[in-house]
Write a protein that holds these residues in place. Sequence first.
Motif, PDB file in Angstrom:
ATOM      1  N   ASP A   1       0.864  -1.256   0.071  1.00 27.20           N
ATOM      2  CA  ASP A   1       0.013   0.025  -0.126  1.00 27.20           C
ATOM      3  C   ASP A   1       0.762   1.349  -0.049  1.00 27.20           C
ATOM      4  O   ASP A   1       0.659   2.249  -0.822  1.00 27.20           O
ATOM      5  CB  ASP A   1      -1.068  -0.063   1.054  1.00 27.20           C
ATOM      6  CG  ASP A   1      -2.023  -1.230   1.156  1.00 27.20           C
ATOM      7  OD1 ASP A   1      -2.066  -1.783   0.043  1.00 27.20           O
ATOM      8  OD2 ASP A   1      -2.713  -1.222   2.197  1.00 27.20           O
ATOM      9  N   GLY A   2       1.861   1.165   0.913  1.00 31.23           N
ATOM     10  CA  GLY A   2       2.763   2.383   0.891  1.00 31.23           C
ATOM     11  C   GLY A   2       3.657   2.542  -0.461  1.00 31.23           C
ATOM     12  O   GLY A   2       3.535   3.577  -0.821  1.00 31.23           O
TER      13      GLY A   2
ATOM     14  N   ALA B   1       2.312   1.807  -3.456  1.00 36.07           N
ATOM     15  CA  ALA B   1       1.428   2.406  -4.162  1.00 36.07           C
ATOM     16  C   ALA B   1       1.213   3.650  -4.366  1.00 36.07           C
ATOM     17  O   ALA B   1       0.918   4.210  -5.070  1.00 36.07           O
ATOM     18  CB  ALA B   1       0.162   1.560  -4.352  1.00 36.07           C
ATOM     19  N   TYR B   2       0.920   4.167  -2.894  1.00 40.42           N
ATOM     20  CA  TYR B   2       0.729   5.647  -2.712  1.00 40.42           C
ATOM     21  C   TYR B   2       2.140   6.304  -3.180  1.00 40.42           C
ATOM     22  O   TYR B   2       1.991   7.500  -3.638  1.00 40.42           O
ATOM     23  CB  TYR B   2       0.590   5.817  -1.098  1.00 40.42           C
ATOM     24  CG  TYR B   2      -0.866   5.461  -0.624  1.00 40.42           C
ATOM     25  CD1 TYR B   2      -1.927   5.659  -1.500  1.00 40.42           C
ATOM     26  CD2 TYR B   2      -1.000   4.799   0.493  1.00 40.42           C
ATOM     27  CE1 TYR B   2      -3.092   5.017  -1.146  1.00 40.42           C
ATOM     28  CE2 TYR B   2      -2.144   4.187   0.827  1.00 40.42           C
ATOM     29  CZ  TYR B   2      -3.089   4.681   0.193  1.00 40.42           C
ATOM     30  OH  TYR B   2      -4.578   4.210   0.313  1.00 40.42           O
TER      31      TYR B   2
ATOM     32  N   ALA C   1       1.988   6.405  -6.809  1.00 43.21           N
ATOM     33  CA  ALA C   1       1.020   7.731  -7.250  1.00 43.21           C
ATOM     34  C   ALA C   1       1.399   8.988  -7.105  1.00 43.21           C
ATOM     35  O   ALA C   1       1.093   9.856  -7.962  1.00 43.21           O
ATOM     36  CB  ALA C   1      -0.267   7.229  -6.566  1.00 43.21           C
ATOM     37  N   ALA C   2       2.151   9.151  -5.937  1.00 41.71           N
ATOM     38  CA  ALA C   2       2.701  10.668  -5.607  1.00 41.71           C
ATOM     39  C   ALA C   2       3.628  11.272  -6.813  1.00 41.71           C
ATOM     40  O   ALA C   2       3.994  12.109  -7.319  1.00 41.71           O
ATOM     41  CB  ALA C   2       3.245  10.772  -4.456  1.00 41.71           C
TER      42      ALA C   2
ATOM     43  N   SER D   1      -2.311   8.003 -11.177  1.00 40.57           N
ATOM     44  CA  SER D   1      -2.330   8.130  -9.509  1.00 40.57           C
ATOM     45  C   SER D   1      -3.640   7.400  -9.171  1.00 40.57           C
ATOM     46  O   SER D   1      -3.534   6.604  -8.539  1.00 40.57           O
ATOM     47  CB  SER D   1      -2.158   9.304  -9.261  1.00 40.57           C
ATOM     48  OG  SER D   1      -0.883   9.807  -9.461  1.00 40.57           O
TER      49      SER D   1
ATOM     50  N   ILE E   1      -4.044   3.911  -6.932  1.00 39.04           N
ATOM     51  CA  ILE E   1      -4.514   3.960  -5.724  1.00 39.04           C
ATOM     52  C   ILE E   1      -5.871   3.019  -5.619  1.00 39.04           C
ATOM     53  O   ILE E   1      -6.068   2.219  -4.603  1.00 39.04           O
ATOM     54  CB  ILE E   1      -4.993   5.484  -5.407  1.00 39.04           C
ATOM     55  CG1 ILE E   1      -3.546   6.001  -5.115  1.00 39.04           C
ATOM     56  CG2 ILE E   1      -5.842   5.310  -4.039  1.00 39.04           C
ATOM     57  CD1 ILE E   1      -3.773   7.441  -4.795  1.00 39.04           C
TER      58      ILE E   1
ATOM     59  N   ARG F   1      -6.494  -1.793  -6.780  1.00 38.66           N
ATOM     60  CA  ARG F   1      -5.895  -2.944  -5.996  1.00 38.66           C
ATOM     61  C   ARG F   1      -6.673  -3.884  -5.452  1.00 38.66           C
ATOM     62  O   ARG F   1      -7.877  -3.623  -5.173  1.00 38.66           O
ATOM     63  CB  ARG F   1      -5.019  -2.406  -4.853  1.00 38.66           C
ATOM     64  CG  ARG F   1      -3.869  -1.681  -5.213  1.00 38.66           C
ATOM     65  CD  ARG F   1      -2.890  -1.233  -4.137  1.00 38.66           C
ATOM     66  NE  ARG F   1      -3.397  -0.052  -3.994  1.00 38.66           N
ATOM     67  CZ  ARG F   1      -3.896   0.449  -2.557  1.00 38.66           C
ATOM     68  NH1 ARG F   1      -3.524  -0.298  -1.787  1.00 38.66           N
ATOM     69  NH2 ARG F   1      -4.269   1.713  -2.180  1.00 38.66           N
TER      70      ARG F   1
END
Length: 143
Positions: free
Chosen positions: A75-76, A78-79, A82-83, A136, A140, A143
């Motif tokens: 998850d981290g 993926a974020y 995205a950023a 992005s 997010i 998934r």
Amino acid sequence: MFLFNCLMLALPVVFLAASAIIAVKMFEKGKSKKQSVLMQIFSFAAVFVICLICPIVASAATGDSGAAASSTMADGLAYLGAALSTGIACVGGGIAVGNAAPAAIGATSEDPKAFGKAIIFVVLGEGIAIYGMLVSILLIFAR
């Protein structure tokens, strides 16, 4: 623990604000623009490393392991992806618009009929940022 979390949240903001103030002071004292920009880039890299390491250290301190830790790490990441996709696309779009808009204004001032053709190139630069935002959103929510 609450105080430590607040400090960790405030540290990157304070660090970036201080680096911006120092860069402005450097430029006012006669340093070159290149040195000021390089200092900003290095401070961004330092904040990036701090923000990347802190969650890893926090998960190691709590003893997370197995599927829960890998899910959290996924998850981290993926974020983070995205950023990065939004940020890099917006910087690219800003560079494109920064070069295309003055040329479009110049072409329009010489020939007002060229406005329609010139504005297309400015809009194409803006489209890059929109594509980054779409990537992005896909990262997010898919998934």
